[in-house]
Design a protein around this motif. Structure first.
Motif, PDB file in Angstrom:
ATOM      1  N   UNK A  43       0.835  -1.196   0.000  1.00 43.95           N
ATOM      2  CA  UNK A  43       0.000   0.000   0.000  1.00 43.95           C
ATOM      3  C   UNK A  43       0.872   1.249   0.000  1.00 43.95           C
ATOM      4  N   UNK A  44       0.381   2.296  -0.662  1.00 41.58           N
ATOM      5  CA  UNK A  44       0.941   3.635  -0.520  1.00 41.58           C
ATOM      6  C   UNK A  44      -0.096   4.470   0.214  1.00 41.58           C
ATOM      7  N   UNK A  45       0.229   4.866   1.444  1.00 40.80           N
ATOM      8  CA  UNK A  45      -0.661   5.691   2.249  1.00 40.80           C
ATOM      9  C   UNK A  45      -0.366   7.167   1.985  1.00 40.80           C
ATOM     10  N   UNK A  46      -1.409   7.987   2.077  1.00 45.53           N
ATOM     11  CA  UNK A  46      -1.294   9.416   1.743  1.00 45.53           C
ATOM     12  C   UNK A  46      -0.779   9.553   0.313  1.00 45.53           C
ATOM     13  N   UNK A  47      -1.322   8.745  -0.565  1.00 47.13           N
ATOM     14  CA  UNK A  47      -0.886   8.711  -1.959  1.00 47.13           C
ATOM     15  C   UNK A  47      -1.466   9.895  -2.727  1.00 47.13           C
ATOM     16  N   UNK A  48      -0.951  10.091  -3.941  1.00 49.13           N
ATOM     17  CA  UNK A  48      -1.537  11.114  -4.799  1.00 49.13           C
ATOM     18  C   UNK A  48      -2.987  10.809  -5.105  1.00 49.13           C
ATOM     19  N   UNK A  49      -3.302   9.546  -5.390  1.00 48.17           N
ATOM     20  CA  UNK A  49      -4.680   9.144  -5.629  1.00 48.17           C
ATOM     21  C   UNK A  49      -5.525   9.379  -4.379  1.00 48.17           C
ATOM     22  N   UNK A  50      -4.900   9.253  -3.209  1.00 47.88           N
ATOM     23  CA  UNK A  50      -5.567   9.530  -1.943  1.00 47.88           C
ATOM     24  C   UNK A  50      -5.541  10.986  -1.547  1.00 47.88           C
ATOM     25  N   UNK A  51      -5.187  11.871  -2.509  1.00 45.36           N
ATOM     26  CA  UNK A  51      -5.236  13.324  -2.351  1.00 45.36           C
ATOM     27  C   UNK A  51      -4.242  13.855  -1.323  1.00 45.36           C
ATOM     28  N   UNK A  52      -3.032  13.321  -1.362  1.00 50.28           N
ATOM     29  CA  UNK A  52      -1.971  13.759  -0.449  1.00 50.28           C
ATOM     30  C   UNK A  52      -1.833  15.277  -0.409  1.00 50.28           C
ATOM     31  N   UNK A  53      -1.873  15.918  -1.568  1.00 45.70           N
ATOM     32  CA  UNK A  53      -1.671  17.372  -1.631  1.00 45.70           C
ATOM     33  C   UNK A  53      -2.781  18.152  -0.946  1.00 45.70           C
TER      34      UNK A  53
END
Length: 296
Positions: A43-53
């Protein structure tokens, strides 16, 4: 490379939001457990897909802490620690390490940042003080900085710098990186089978949020060298993976995941829900995935 730390599919997982746009921490465990049950190995947490920005530092830190605790060693945990200030990158990376993350992914300097190779190398050298393996992030059409093969070779000399995620969407550029002999991760959804065939060491895949079972099947078939199976599985995925890459990426992934039973609410502002006409086009592109992903 057999000792590469992040092989196979690493899901750039969506962040769940409630109807008011707040991070739905109370839904995070159920959200992640669905993907673990589907066989997601990383898993990538706080991902770009997860709207990290569009997460505050506090929200991102809590998401990482809770997510790593829920996953609890059952899958690899990568954390995006991108920030404008390299000091913030180091602090975020140390927090990820304290939470038990296996590595971090971070953009080079962005938002009108420096573009010289020397400055990019200096940035990642400082970021390496965070103490976790680093996945560089090549997305030149967004950042304005391209990680070329020559720059990649220089970055690979930095302690903790282990690979580059290539989200350029250009297979020629990606194969140039692969030919360095260094491990490269594909981050462009429409290129998945071609990148795997070309020798990509792993994937960071946002579109897998809406079809985790089919995406796991593609990767397993590629790992077995069964390219006819890869093509068979990819045929179902290709229309949607191509469509989301053409615009409205985040909104499309959230909408598609809702349709296939992996909903995470609506993306928060400044994004609005995907319009009804585009939802219908997306639904058609998903086709049989809507039913097959819902089956146990």
């Amino acid at each position: 490379m057999t000792d590469f730390a992040f092989p196979g599919l690493n899901l750039a997982v969506t962040t769940p939001f409630d109807p008011d746009g707040r991070v739905a921490f109370d839904r995070l465990e159920e959200h992640l457990e669905r993907y673990i049950a589907a066989g997601i190995p990383g898993f990538v947490l706080s991902s770009g897909t997860g709207l990290h920005a569009y997460l505050s530092r506090e929200e991102s830190d809590e998401l990482v802490a809770r997510g790593a605790r829920i996953i609890d060693g059952r899958a690899k945990v990568i954390v995006q620690t991108s920030a404008l200030l390299v000091e913030d990158v180091v602090a975020r990376t140390r927090h990820a390490a304290d939470c038990g993350a296996d590595g971090v992914m971070l953009l080079p300097p962005f938002f009108e940042g420096p573009t010289s190779d020397d400055d990019v190398v200096a940035f990642y050298e400082t970021a390496s003080q965070g103490g976790l393996p680093i996945i560089g992030y090549n997305v030149p059409h967004v950042v304005g900085v391209a990680i070329t093969p020559d720059l990649f070779r220089r970055l690979a000399e930095i302690p903790n710098f282990v690979t580059v995620k290539d989200s350029s969407g250009d297979l020629v550029q990606q194969t140039d990186l692969i030919r360095t002999g260094l491990p490269v991760m594909n981050g462009a959804d429409p290129l998945v089978p071609y990148a795997l065939y070309a020798g990509a060491a792993g994937l960071i895949w946002g579109g897998a949020n809406f079809a985790p079972k089919a995406c796991v099947a593609v990767v397993k078939a590629a790992e077995a060298g069964d390219w006819s199976k890869v093509r068979e599985f990819w045929r179902a995925l290709e229309p949607a993976m191509n469509l989301i890459w053409q615009g409205d990426y985040g909104q499309s992934v959230y909408a598609a995941a809702e349709m296939t039973g992996y909903g995470a609410g609506q993306p928060r502002r400044p994004f609005s829900p995907l319009p009804a006409d585009k939802r219908e086009v997306l639904r058609a592109a998903l086709g049989g995935l809507i039913e097959s992903e819902a089956q146990s």
